[in-house]
Scaffold this motif. Structure first.
Motif, short mmCIF file in Angstrom:
data_model
loop_
_atom_site.label_atom_id
_atom_site.label_comp_id
_atom_site.label_asym_id
_atom_site.label_seq_id
_atom_site.Cartn_x
_atom_site.Cartn_y
_atom_site.Cartn_z
N PRO A 58 -0.36 10.56 42.48
CA PRO A 58 -0.82 11.82 43.04
C PRO A 58 -1.08 11.68 44.56
CG PRO A 58 -1.94 11.38 40.97
CD PRO A 58 -1.16 10.14 41.31
N ILE A 79 8.40 -9.03 31.18
CA ILE A 79 9.18 -7.83 30.88
C ILE A 79 10.38 -7.76 31.83
CG2 ILE A 79 9.18 -5.30 31.03
CD1 ILE A 79 6.52 -5.22 29.78
N LEU A 92 6.17 3.32 42.03
CA LEU A 92 5.45 4.30 41.20
C LEU A 92 5.10 5.55 42.01
CD1 LEU A 92 2.75 2.25 39.20
CD2 LEU A 92 4.80 3.37 38.33
N HIS A 116 12.02 7.37 48.22
CA HIS A 116 11.11 8.32 47.57
C HIS A 116 10.07 8.92 48.49
CE1 HIS A 116 12.13 4.96 44.64
NE2 HIS A 116 12.84 5.97 44.20
N VAL A 145 9.81 8.76 35.22
CA VAL A 145 10.15 7.90 36.36
C VAL A 145 9.16 6.74 36.44
CG1 VAL A 145 10.12 7.82 38.88
CG2 VAL A 145 11.41 9.61 37.70
N ASN A 146 7.88 7.02 36.29
CA ASN A 146 6.89 5.94 36.35
C ASN A 146 7.08 4.95 35.20
OD1 ASN A 146 5.77 6.68 38.73
ND2 ASN A 146 3.91 7.61 37.85
N LEU A 147 7.42 5.45 34.04
CA LEU A 147 7.64 4.54 32.90
C LEU A 147 8.89 3.70 33.12
CD1 LEU A 147 6.69 7.00 30.03
CD2 LEU A 147 5.37 5.01 30.84
N LEU A 181 -2.96 2.39 31.76
CA LEU A 181 -2.65 3.31 30.66
C LEU A 181 -1.31 2.98 30.01
CD1 LEU A 181 -3.85 6.60 32.39
CD2 LEU A 181 -4.95 5.47 30.45
N LEU A 215 10.11 2.78 36.03
CA LEU A 215 9.81 1.79 37.07
C LEU A 215 8.89 0.68 36.56
CD1 LEU A 215 9.30 4.30 40.03
CD2 LEU A 215 11.21 2.69 39.77
N THR A 216 8.07 0.99 35.59
CA THR A 216 7.12 -0.02 35.09
C THR A 216 7.72 -0.87 33.98
OG1 THR A 216 5.32 1.51 35.57
CG2 THR A 216 4.79 -0.35 34.15
N LEU A 217 8.50 -0.26 33.10
CA LEU A 217 8.92 -0.96 31.88
C LEU A 217 10.41 -1.24 31.83
CD1 LEU A 217 6.70 1.17 29.57
CD2 LEU A 217 6.48 -1.31 29.82
N PRO A 261 11.09 -4.54 36.23
CA PRO A 261 10.21 -3.49 36.73
C PRO A 261 10.34 -3.34 38.25
CG PRO A 261 9.03 -4.88 35.17
CD PRO A 261 10.34 -5.57 35.46
N GLU A 262 10.08 -2.16 38.72
CA GLU A 262 10.03 -1.87 40.17
C GLU A 262 8.74 -1.11 40.43
OE1 GLU A 262 11.63 -2.75 42.72
OE2 GLU A 262 13.61 -3.43 42.07
N ILE A 263 7.65 -1.80 40.11
CA ILE A 263 6.34 -1.15 40.10
C ILE A 263 5.95 -0.58 41.47
CG2 ILE A 263 3.88 -1.66 39.86
CD1 ILE A 263 4.59 -3.47 37.53
N LEU A 299 -1.24 9.37 31.83
CA LEU A 299 -0.70 9.00 33.14
C LEU A 299 -1.04 10.05 34.19
CD1 LEU A 299 2.96 7.74 32.48
CD2 LEU A 299 0.98 6.40 33.19
N LEU A 338 14.44 9.43 40.96
CA LEU A 338 14.74 8.01 41.19
C LEU A 338 15.59 7.85 42.45
CD1 LEU A 338 15.58 6.66 37.61
CD2 LEU A 338 13.65 5.98 39.05
N VAL A 366 0.13 11.95 37.36
CA VAL A 366 1.40 12.27 38.02
C VAL A 366 1.14 13.14 39.24
CG1 VAL A 366 2.82 12.09 35.95
CG2 VAL A 366 1.72 14.27 36.49
N ASN A 373 -2.47 4.03 36.24
CA ASN A 373 -1.23 4.25 35.48
C ASN A 373 -0.75 2.97 34.80
OD1 ASN A 373 -1.11 6.96 35.89
ND2 ASN A 373 0.47 6.90 37.47
#
Lengths: 304, 304
Positions: free
Chosen positions: A164, A150, A161, A179, B222-224, A226, B226-228, A156-158, B161, B257, B163, A223
């Protein structure tokens, strides 16, 4: 004469170079300290020129620290872009190496290369959908979906993330300059060191640091599961050499998913679902060789 | 005689059926209440049999509520699997419809179908990497990466997810029976209703509910991202008909971000990056027709 493939794991502190066919057939290797771009790139070129004196190189692959531009059609393809590492922002890595060695050059993030290495020879062989994560000085990840890495807009910049974080139970602010308490800010090696006042690797296996570490990592894994529904998650990097993390992580992931994702691969075979790399600490450089193999068969388009 | 494509948006409260060629050429449609599997499936078959009396059907596509099994090689391919909806767990949806209508049947989650619809005719035309999200009674999403829908082990379950949730500032426990305060538990329509004691659609646009809603959704986005690393995020569903959410969401995403992902598509063109669906409330049923078009050219393999 056998054509070899070259690989460079271009890290922020050292470049690991290797030439060969794969993990079991490495003909030459070198470690080059990452100093200035000029010096470091020249030393890598010198190494591969020496290789070329005895064996032809079919192609070269580079998995680089970043952020990088891995889009073949982009003007800055093959560059390290906005890195905070002094002297390295906006560095063309692919250009000078391709010109000097006259071979096709594959280029991607260090973690995408490592993911490719694990897919080709490591813990993700035969899997079309999986995640490679590294937890160390930084946190990052590479994702294979439908057999392809991908990239999307960039890559990606996993590591960043948002997870919580109960500041009542854990008032630590996190160390990420962007962050604060993102995953990297809470769970990277330097975050552990800042939190506990000593290097992560000096903390004993029963130190409470590891329970907390497993907790934050498990939230990120949930995450990722999911979002990507991976068939396996491969976790490497310095922090994951604390192997006691694996069983606890698996427990916490199952606990947090709470039966929602009903897949036997997760519910019944989690020991085989969240695993260490098959290539140990060499996923990156062997992954760079896997990138070279790709570049040899389908060279990245040059910028137009 | 023109061959038509059939589409079913198989929802938990109604099945929307349509036959045609695409959004601008729908020849017939019907809404069937979701009662028992036997009744509902029979009514859908009756509708398409009637269509077949005047025009041949080339294929049918079904985007279904779930969880579902969308893996053509699986024994339970085409089934709704572990749904809590009474009477519907382990229901073979594809089998009886394919047998009755004798056409190739494409099958996927409702949100994957909707993503496909938006990619073919809506707000994501020409994009190979994007996310479709629906925020309504539930929260769900479909992901295209490298031009292909992501399935992996099963399919994404983006609605759940985890958060960041500051219980000091917001003590609401969340309504998800599995995870409490996951995204769906904090930000779905029913969560809004439980939190504020009245249906979401009755809350005025300046009600504090929407600021909180934008906040939780922005954390998930933001998580999406960073992941995708998607090229666009398309957000539909009942809750997103509160259009005041879009500008605030965009602001909050940029804020969270904090300059880390340096892409002009995000930093400079966010109004074009997080957008409502191009197909309005019809992404699902048109997406099912897009699934039918795929099934006509490459029918899903039958279970072996």
């Amino acid at each position: 004469m056998t054509e070899l493939y070259g690989g460079i794991e271009a890290g922020g502190t050292k470049w690991v170079c290797a030439a060969g066919l794969g993990p079991n057939e490495i003909h030459a290797q070198a470690r080059i300290p990452t100093t200035t771009p000029g010096e470091t790139i020249k030393a890598a070129i010198d190494f591969f020129r020496q290789v070329q004196q005895s064996s032809p190189l079919a192609a070269l692959g580079i998995g680089s620290f970043g952020p990088v531009d891995p889009q073949p059609r982009s003007e800055t393809y093959g560059h390290i872009t906005s890195t905070p590492k002094p002297g390295w922002a906006n560095t063309d890595v692919v250009g000078p190496i391709r010109e000097a060695l006259q071979v096709p050059v594959g280029f991607d993030t260090d973690v995408n290369a490592a993911a490719l290495g694990e897919a080709q020879w490591g813990a993700a062989r035969g899997l079309e959908d999986f995640i490679y994560l590294t937890i160390g000085t930084g946190i990052g990840g590479g994702v294979l979906a439908n057999g392809q890495l991908i990239h999307g807009l960039l890559h990606p910049e996993i590591g960043h993330l948002l997870v919580p974080h109960d500041r009542g139970a854990d008032p630590f602010e996190g160390t990420c300059p962007y962050h604060g308490d993102c995953l990297e800010g809470l769970a990277s090696g330097p975050a552990i060191q800042t939190r506990w006042g000593q290097p992560a690797e000096t903390l004993p296996p029963d130190h409470p640091a590891w329970e907390l570490e497993a907790r934050y990592l498990s939230l990120a894994l949930v995450n990722l599961i999911l979002t990507l529904s991976p068939r396996r998650i491969v976790m490497g990097g310095g922090v994951m050499q604390q192997l006691q993390l694996f069983p606890r992580l698996r427990e916490l992931v199952l606990e947090a998913l709470n039966g929602y994702v009903q897949s036997p691969a997760i519910c019944e075979e989690i020991d085989d679902y969240i695993v260490p790399p098959g290539l140990g600490t060499h996923s990156g450089v062997f992954g760079a060789i896997a990138l070279a193999r790709q570049a040899a068969t389908s060279p990245p388009e040059k910028p137009t």
